[in-house]
Motif scaffolding. Structure first.
Motif: not given
Ligand code: AMP
Ligand code: MG
Length: 442
Positions: A420-439
């Motif tokens: 969740l980026e530096h500037e961002r506040g609370d995130v609502g259900a269904g909002e897009p978020v960044d994901v780093l894939i580990l597998d």
């Protein structure tokens, strides 16, 4: 800030590079600023070695691989069928051609195809001289040595051209390419049985803390098992490094100084965990100052606030390793097991990959809706352990559950990190978020 070329500032002092940066703030350093500072000091290691192909998986190509041959070496058939001359194909009526013989994979037809003639050809077989087209066998009717080719076949079709995969003299794989199974195959397709690979960086690592027990020791009151060396050993191996395990170092300045001195002799980078939190750092700081140039940061990151980064002094003039390597990069990770892993993936791994000359420094990143709302404080990056999964054909991510930075099982359940980026506040259900894939499988 933009990411500089890795190692661009490697010849400069750590503090100078840091404080020159307008975004530098040791008490609340943004993760992206820290990453860029670290990368600017992460120069590629010297040295390459010629490896047999069978031992090169996971290594990084040290120099451009220039192809000595065309791949494929000859024009050949992409399908089973008949090799014909495009000029014999008709738009308005079938063509009747005489079958001269066959071209099989590994056994080319020796003669050439003239007007009104064709040659039976199998997939992969060399196209005989004179022919420029393969007509698939399914449309051809054969009577004795006469082939009837229906009207409207496309001249030039069903061929693989010589050099269409790799041309003689072309760079088949660029320096810095990690050798996965596909790349090993490409090297083999050029007929080469050895490959020049970058030396694996040596990374020494140790855990600090009087409370730590070695695995195998009996449990004791107030003590915890050292898990960070186990995760570090795994993360280093996955990052293409040779790990040097320096064990557990007690919270004692002498012991720490000894560990650092030894590490600086043997390693390109040194990683410690624990002992960089506010109180601890105050006694480690002077010691680090003697061992090299180390900055203590409070990252604007959860988990992973305390973090140290710097460069140790190069081996002293009276050491046998003197002059062999520049000062090792030093990473002081927080002790909390999840924080240690998160900071490794965000800040250490990119540097270790850059030290191998790699250009792809971060895990694959994607952006997908999050299944549920997330509390988030603006003004810092927050990283959650997540499960990226498809539900009804749509990709989404959910948190693994409780997210305490000591809960290592939250990491074991995860296949990704939600960033969740530096500037961002609370995130609502269904909002897009960044994901780093580990597998990954390749
Ligand atoms: P520190 O950063 O040294 O203050 O440690 C923070 C927390 O992480 C404490 O609860 C430590 O006991 C724990 N910790 C530190 N190092 C390790 C380790 N190597 N393995 C497991 N837990 C650790
Ligand atoms: Mg500690």
């Amino acid at each position: 800030m933009t990411t500089p070329r890795p190692g661009a500032a490697a010849s400069e002092g750590v503090a100078r590079v840091a404080t020159r940066n307008a975004a530098y703030n040791a008490d609340s350093l943004r993760v992206d600023t820290a990453r860029a500072l670290i990368l600017s000091l992460a120069a590629c290691v010297e040295g390459a070695e010629l490896l047999p192909l069978a031992g090169a998986l996971g290594r990084v190509l040290a120099a451009d691989l220039v192809s000595p041959i065309d791949v494929p070496a000859h024009d050949n058939a992409a399908m089973d069928g008949f090799a014909v001359r495009g000029a014999d194909l008709r738009e308005d009526a079938p063509s009747r051609l005489r079958v001269l013989g066959a071209s099989l994979a590994g056994r080319p037809y020796a003669g050439s195809v003239g007007a009104g003639q064709c040659v039976r050809i199998m997939t992969g077989a060399t196209l005989p001289a004179g022919a420029d087209t393969v007509v698939v066998q399914e449309v051809v009717s054969l009577q004795g040595d006469r082939a009837s080719i229906p009207a409207g076949q496309q001249p030039g079709s069903n061929l693989r051209r010589a050099g269409e995969d790799v041309k003689t003299g072309a760079v088949a794989l660029a320096a810095g390419t990690p050798l996965r199974p596909a790349e090993l195959g490409v090297v083999a397709s050029l007929g080469l049985d050895r490959v020049e690979a970058r030396r694996r960086p040596c990374v020494a690592y140790f855990s600090t803390g009087d409370e730590l027990l070695k695995v195998g020791e009996s449990p004791a009151p107030g003590r915890v098992y050292d898990s960070n060396r186990a995760t570090l050993a795994g993360m280093l191996a996955r990052a293409g490094c040779d790990g040097i395990d320096l064990g557990i170092v007690p919270d004692d300045p002498m012991a720490l100084e000894q560990a650092l001195t030894r590490a600086a002799l043997e390693a390109d980078a040194v990683i410690s965990s624990g002992g960089v939190s506010v109180g601890d750092a105050d006694y480690i700081r002077p010691l680090m100052r003697r061992a090299g140039e180390v900055l203590f940061w409070k990252l604007a990151l959860k988990p992973g606030r305390p973090f140290a980064f710097g460069r140790l002094n190069p081996p002293a003039a009276d050491s046998p390793a003197h002059g062999e390597r520049p000062g090792a990069l030093f990473f002081g990770l927080p002790g909390n097991p999840v924080a240690a892993m998160v900071t490794f993936y965000l800040l250490v791994r990119p540097a270790l990959l850059a030290m191998q000359g790699r250009a792809d420094l971060d895990p694959p990143r994607t952006r997908v809706p999050v299944l549920h709302g997330l509390a988030k404080k603006a003004g810092r990056t927050e990283v959650l352990r997540g499960v990226l999964e498809a539900a009804d054909g749509k990709w989404q991510v959910r948190a693994t559950g409780a997210q305490g930075s000591g809960l290592l099982t939250s990491m074991a359940k995860a296949n990704c990190l939600v960033v969740l980026e530096h500037e961002r506040g609370d995130v609502g259900a269904g909002e897009p978020v960044d994901v780093l894939i580990l597998d990954g499988i390749a």
